[in-house]
Write an enzyme that holds these catalytic residues in place. Structure first.
Site, PDB file in Angstrom:
ATOM      1  N   ASP A  39       0.702  -1.466  -0.224  1.00 33.07           N
ATOM      2  CA  ASP A  39      -0.279  -0.591   0.096  1.00 33.07           C
ATOM      3  C   ASP A  39       0.829   1.383   0.248  1.00 33.07           C
ATOM      4  O   ASP A  39       1.792   1.550   0.022  1.00 33.07           O
ATOM      5  CB  ASP A  39      -1.337  -0.223   1.519  1.00 33.07           C
ATOM      6  CG  ASP A  39      -2.389   0.786   1.304  1.00 33.07           C
ATOM      7  OD1 ASP A  39      -3.360  -0.231   0.678  1.00 33.07           O
ATOM      8  OD2 ASP A  39      -1.806   2.166   0.962  1.00 33.07           O
ATOM      9  N   TYR A 143     -13.937   7.260 -12.653  1.00 34.60           N
ATOM     10  CA  TYR A 143     -13.651   6.312 -12.077  1.00 34.60           C
ATOM     11  C   TYR A 143     -14.140   5.267 -12.549  1.00 34.60           C
ATOM     12  O   TYR A 143     -13.370   4.518 -12.950  1.00 34.60           O
ATOM     13  CB  TYR A 143     -14.271   6.707 -10.661  1.00 34.60           C
ATOM     14  CG  TYR A 143     -14.241   5.487  -9.374  1.00 34.60           C
ATOM     15  CD1 TYR A 143     -12.899   4.957  -9.412  1.00 34.60           C
ATOM     16  CD2 TYR A 143     -15.490   4.471  -9.056  1.00 34.60           C
ATOM     17  CE1 TYR A 143     -13.460   3.527  -8.483  1.00 34.60           C
ATOM     18  CE2 TYR A 143     -15.519   4.054  -8.790  1.00 34.60           C
ATOM     19  CZ  TYR A 143     -14.095   2.937  -7.332  1.00 34.60           C
ATOM     20  OH  TYR A 143     -14.562   1.423  -7.512  1.00 34.60           O
TER      21      TYR A 143
END
Ligand code: 15L
Length: 273
Positions: A39, A143
């Site tokens: 991450d 998106y």
């Protein structure tokens, strides 16, 4: 769901510090997977792996090291909603291509990609029956466009390079459904684990899309494709219908309830450059 004694495989989970990552990682570990995580934010406690910004090509060597000896990738890292086009392109599209290319180089054949219902957000809900998982794209936002691109990249790597890629068109991942729409679109935490496990483990799939929802009685989306891969959801949003609908019967004239993408399709959600 019982741990599979034969399963000793290693999966790299990107976006491990995100909402879905933090649920799915312990769930996969409990099912026997060796989980590595990455991450750009700090990794949750107990997760083995390394921080990397997948939008930054300079971090590609970190990704390569994490993939070394892995069997599968669950790619969750993304901007999880609408955003500025350049950021969406870098974080959701370029990063996905980088993950697929790195997986190919590392000979990791199975990649599960987090797509979204917003890839088909402007599709109208069916009056009856359910929409197939391969419903053609009608993105509702930048998106949504990024998730269409993610699916296209997955198909390309599967067909050109013989990888197995599953794109999960995730509905609404929440502890419990909160709105009338989520009575149809809910994906429970436990079913998210089942979905990840099934799609990471299913025998050779080529490229396929699957709706990521629970076994919701009011679902608009087909679970047949997921079930064919061994995804057997156990939760149903209907258990929460009473409190969700109390005093607030859905207004079916509301256009956003007629479209897959809900609020994302409304004027207020439109991206303002
Ligand atoms: C998504 O793809 C988003 O990441 C999430 O924030 C929700 O909006 C969800 O879809 C949804 O449609 O409920």
């Amino acid at each position: 769901m019982t741990p599979d004694a034969l399963l000793t495989r290693t999966v790299l989970v990107t976006g491990v510090a995100g909402r879905i990552g933090q649920t799915v990682c312990p769930g996969l570990a409990a099912l026997g997977w060796t989980v590595r995580g990455t991450d750009r934010a700090e990794l949750p406690e107990g997760v083995h792996g390394a921080r990397a910004d997948l939008a930054d090509p300079a971090d590609t060597p970190v990704l390569a090291a994490l993939l070394d000896g892995a069997d599968a990738v669950l790619h969750l890292a993304a901007i999880p909603g609408e955003g500025d086009w350049d950021r969406i392109l870098a974080c959701n599209v370029d990063a996905t291509q980088r993950v697929l290319a790195a997986a190919l180089r590392a000979r990791v054949r199975r990649v599960v990609l987090a797509s979204s219902n917003h890839a088909a957000g402007f599709v109208r809900r069916p009056a009856r029956g359910r929409l197939p998982a391969a419903t053609p794209p009608r993105p509702d936002t930048f998106y949504g466009v990024s998730k269409v691109a993610l699916e296209a990249l997955g198909a390309l790597y599967a067909e050109r390079h013989g990888m197995d890629v599953v794109a999960l068109r995730i509905g609404s991942f929440q502890p419990r459904p909160r709105t009338p729409r989520e009575l149809a679109t809910w994906l429970s935490p436990a079913d998210a684990v089942r979905l990840a496990h099934a799609t990471l483990s299913a025998p050779s799939v080529g490229f396929t899309t699957v709706w990521g929802i629970s076994a919701n009685s009011r679902a608009w989306w087909s679970l047949a494709e997921g079930r064919a891969l061994g995804y057997h959801p156990a939760d149903d949003a209907e258990a929460f219908a009473g409190p969700v609908l109390a005093g607030e019967e859905p207004d079916w004239a509301d256009e956003s309830l007629a479209l897959v993408g809900g609020d994302f399709t409304t004027r207020e959600w439109r991206y303002q450059p």
